[in-house]
Write a protein that holds these residues in place. Structure first.
Motif, PDB file in Angstrom:
ATOM      1  N   PHE A 195      16.527  12.969  34.728  1.00 46.88           N
ATOM      2  CA  PHE A 195      17.981  12.920  34.536  1.00 46.88           C
ATOM      3  C   PHE A 195      18.406  13.257  33.112  1.00 46.88           C
ATOM      4  N   CYS A 196      17.960  14.396  32.627  1.00 46.26           N
ATOM      5  CA  CYS A 196      18.523  14.901  31.374  1.00 46.26           C
ATOM      6  C   CYS A 196      20.017  15.068  31.670  1.00 46.26           C
ATOM      7  N   THR A 197      20.861  14.703  30.715  1.00 44.17           N
ATOM      8  CA  THR A 197      22.282  14.533  31.062  1.00 44.17           C
ATOM      9  C   THR A 197      23.003  15.843  31.405  1.00 44.17           C
ATOM     10  N   ILE A 200      21.246  19.540  36.605  1.00 49.30           N
ATOM     11  CA  ILE A 200      21.589  19.313  38.003  1.00 49.30           C
ATOM     12  C   ILE A 200      20.326  19.097  38.867  1.00 49.30           C
ATOM     13  N   VAL A 201      19.164  19.458  38.302  1.00 48.41           N
ATOM     14  CA  VAL A 201      17.937  19.484  39.113  1.00 48.41           C
ATOM     15  C   VAL A 201      17.617  18.160  39.823  1.00 48.41           C
ATOM     16  N   PRO A 202      17.710  17.007  39.140  1.00 47.32           N
ATOM     17  CA  PRO A 202      17.393  15.762  39.862  1.00 47.32           C
ATOM     18  C   PRO A 202      18.301  15.533  41.076  1.00 47.32           C
ATOM     19  N   SER A 270       6.031  21.607  31.206  1.00 50.86           N
ATOM     20  CA  SER A 270       5.595  20.346  30.611  1.00 50.86           C
ATOM     21  C   SER A 270       6.795  19.704  29.928  1.00 50.86           C
ATOM     22  N   HIS A 271       6.815  18.395  29.916  1.00 49.97           N
ATOM     23  CA  HIS A 271       7.881  17.676  29.211  1.00 49.97           C
ATOM     24  C   HIS A 271       7.286  17.148  27.905  1.00 49.97           C
ATOM     25  N   PRO A 272       7.962  17.384  26.769  1.00 46.70           N
ATOM     26  CA  PRO A 272       7.405  16.926  25.485  1.00 46.70           C
ATOM     27  C   PRO A 272       7.093  15.430  25.455  1.00 46.70           C
TER      28      PRO A 272
HETATM   29 FE1  SF4 Z   1      15.323  17.462  32.471  1.00 40.80          FE
HETATM   30 FE2  SF4 Z   1      13.789  19.507  33.410  1.00 40.80          FE
HETATM   31 FE3  SF4 Z   1      14.238  17.339  34.962  1.00 40.80          FE
HETATM   32 FE4  SF4 Z   1      16.253  19.061  34.417  1.00 40.80          FE
HETATM   33  S1  SF4 Z   1      14.372  19.513  35.602  1.00 40.80           S
HETATM   34  S2  SF4 Z   1      16.336  16.798  34.387  1.00 40.80           S
HETATM   35  S3  SF4 Z   1      15.724  19.692  32.296  1.00 40.80           S
HETATM   36  S4  SF4 Z   1      13.110  17.380  32.959  1.00 40.80           S
END
Ligand code: SF4
Ligand code: 5AD
Length: 484
Positions: A195-197, A200-202, A270-272
């Motif tokens: 849920f990066c603010t 929309i992906v989640p 990858s997520h940092p």
């Molecule tokens: Fe964040 Fe990537 Fe998940 Fe989008 S898909 S909420 S950018 S980690």
């Protein structure tokens, strides 16, 4: 929200649909006196490309033949992306274009699936403005596409099927027609919990769910025996992989690296916050894991990262990037960056430029912030004016182009192994491919190495050594020195 695991016995209805559709389309083929064709148009990321390979697999199983371009296809599927507004606009533009084709051929079927269908406003707009679209279904229920297609044809009115559940389907239960003969896309997990603010992906792809490791290994073994040279392990956040017996991402990577046959194993994204030194060490130590890391930075300002709900800071990101450079000296790092997130000041932006400079990214996907309805950032105050965003975006692009050129320039004079992707789109006698570090290379074959019996297409998927002669902003030129 429950995660529903779909088993073979759940797919009986789909088998019926496959049979009924085969019958329907073969009768249509007799009536029209020609093959019945399909076209799947893909927007967005590699996970969507992978989904499209499944749609193509199912359409082939029904007996349809693929054609290029939507205009002449009998079944057109738009596999959409909702990550930024411009991808959505392109869909609506294309739906407008196919309207005339649908009018002149009532048997034509138009379908829309993918991430856009999980945004209710989009579905409403399709219902209202594009009533000639035959079916709308979401990416989670891709495995049921034949059922939806059959029902849409039978009902002769728009069919909308959007699920509220998260599904996980054994990928071996869905036929796949792979687009490339050398590269296989292998999703290992679906969905995202981060849920990066801005994202929309989640909402579109649901919560994280991982495939069983044994299932992934079966697929990889099959791909290796079929001669695939490159495998891409995919997930919105591959580092969050969690197998049913507690396996983690390094276990998947290790298992893939052990399989005999793959020359190149890639993974993204990858997520940092999750990438570990263990994974970077594996990249350094396994000769068949590509020396490339895609590590989305998004912003170089700690304040903005916090507002984005990205739980890492600039220092931690830089530490990871430096560790990778140290352990994988000939490798490359690519990234994603968003410019103009709400509240981004000039100082925040300068922070991003500093990190970009320090990391010396070999390549970057740079985006202007796009407001996504339903996300937290959409209702944040201090949305940045368009002219400020475009100005910052231009400055970032100038810097990144320079860094990408320097990265390509550093290759000149060296000789490296290339996996050939095919003929270059600009010149028929030039081949294109990538280094182990994911640098794009365009190269010629000297007369002495030319095989008159081979066309450019025959080289697709072969390995060769190329000596690099010249650098360009987005690619390197070279000449083949040995075909393997
Ligand atoms: Fe964040 Fe990537 Fe998940 Fe989008 S898909 S909420 S950018 S980690
Ligand atoms: N606006 C701009 N870029 C976005 N991305 C995701 N959501 C948005 C948005 N609302 C970018 C991020 C992500 C990449 C796949 O797309 O950089 O890593």
């Amino acid at each position: 929200m429950a995660i529903i695991k779909v088993a073979k016995e759940d797919l009986r209805e789909r088998d019926n649909a496959f049979a009924e559709l085969s019958e329907y389309f073969s009768a249509l083929s007799v009536t029209k006196g020609r093959d019945i064709t399909y076209n799947v148009r893909t927007y967005g990321c590699q996970l969507n490309e992978s989904d499209s390979e499944k749609l193509c697999g199912m359409l082939q199983q029904i007996g349809l033949k693929e054609v290029k371009g939507e205009a002449s296809a009998d079944v057109i599927i738009f596999n959409t992306c909702a990550v930024r507004e411009n991808a959505e606009d392109r869909l609506f533009g294309n739906l407008g274009i196919v309207k005339a084709d649908k009018k002149s051929d009532k048997d034509k079927i138009i379908g829309v699936c993918g991430c856009m269908t999980k945004v209710p406003e989009n579905v409403e707009k399709i219902k209202k403005s594009f009533p000639y679209v035959d079916l709308v279904f979401d990416p989670q229920q891709l495995h049921l596409f034949p059922v939806f297609l059959r029902d849409a044809i039978g009902k002769k009115k728009q069919l909308v099927n959007i699920s509220a559940e998260d599904y996980i389907v054994d990928d071996s239960l869905v036929p796949i027609t792979r687009k490339r003969k050398f590269r296989a896309l292998v999703p290992i997990m679906y969905g995202c919990n981060n849920f990066c603010t801005y994202c929309i992906v989640p909402y579109a792809r649901g919560r994280e769910r991982s495939r069983d490791l044994s299932e992934i290994i079966d697929e990889l073994n099959k791909l290796a025996s079929q001669g695939y040279k490159e495998v891409m392990l995919l997930g919105q956040n591959v580092n969050s992989y969690k197998g049913s017996n507690g396996e983690r991402f390094p276990d998947v990577l290790e298992a893939a690296a052990k399989i005999d046959g793959f020359n190149r194993i890639r993974f993204m994204s990858s997520h940092p916050k999750d990438i570990s030194t263990e994974i970077i060490d594996m990249v350094a130590e396994h000769p068949n894991i590509e020396t490339h890391l895609h590590l989305p930075l998004q912003s170089g300002s700690d304040r903005i990262l916090k507002l984005m709900n990205r739980p890492y800071n600039r220092e931690e990101y830089l530490k990871t990037a430096h560790y990778f450079r140290e352990r994988v000296p000939n490798g490359s790092i690519s990234t994603d960056i968003i410019v103009g997130f709400p509240g981004e000041t000039e100082e925040d932006f300068l922070g991003t430029l500093e990190v970009v400079k320090e990391c010396a990214f070999d390549s970057a996907f740079t985006f202007q912030y796009s407001k996504r309805p339903g996300t937290k950032a959409a209702s944040m105050e201090d949305q940045i004016p368009h002219d400020v965003v475009t100005d910052r975006f231009g400055r970032l692009l100038d810097l990144q182009n320079d860094l990408a050129y320097k990265s390509n320039l550093a290759k000149v004079g060296k000789t490296e192994e290339i996996l050939i992707e095919g003929q270059s789109s600009t010149a028929p006698d030039i081949l294109t491919g990538r280094t182990m570090s994911n640098h794009l290379v365009n190269f010629t074959i000297p007369d002495a190495l030319k095989d008159p019996g081979k066309t450019s297409d025959d080289y697709e998927g072969m390995l060769c050594d190329v000596k690099f002669t010249n650098a360009r902003p987005y690619s390197v030129d070279g000449e083949m020195v040995r075909l393997k």
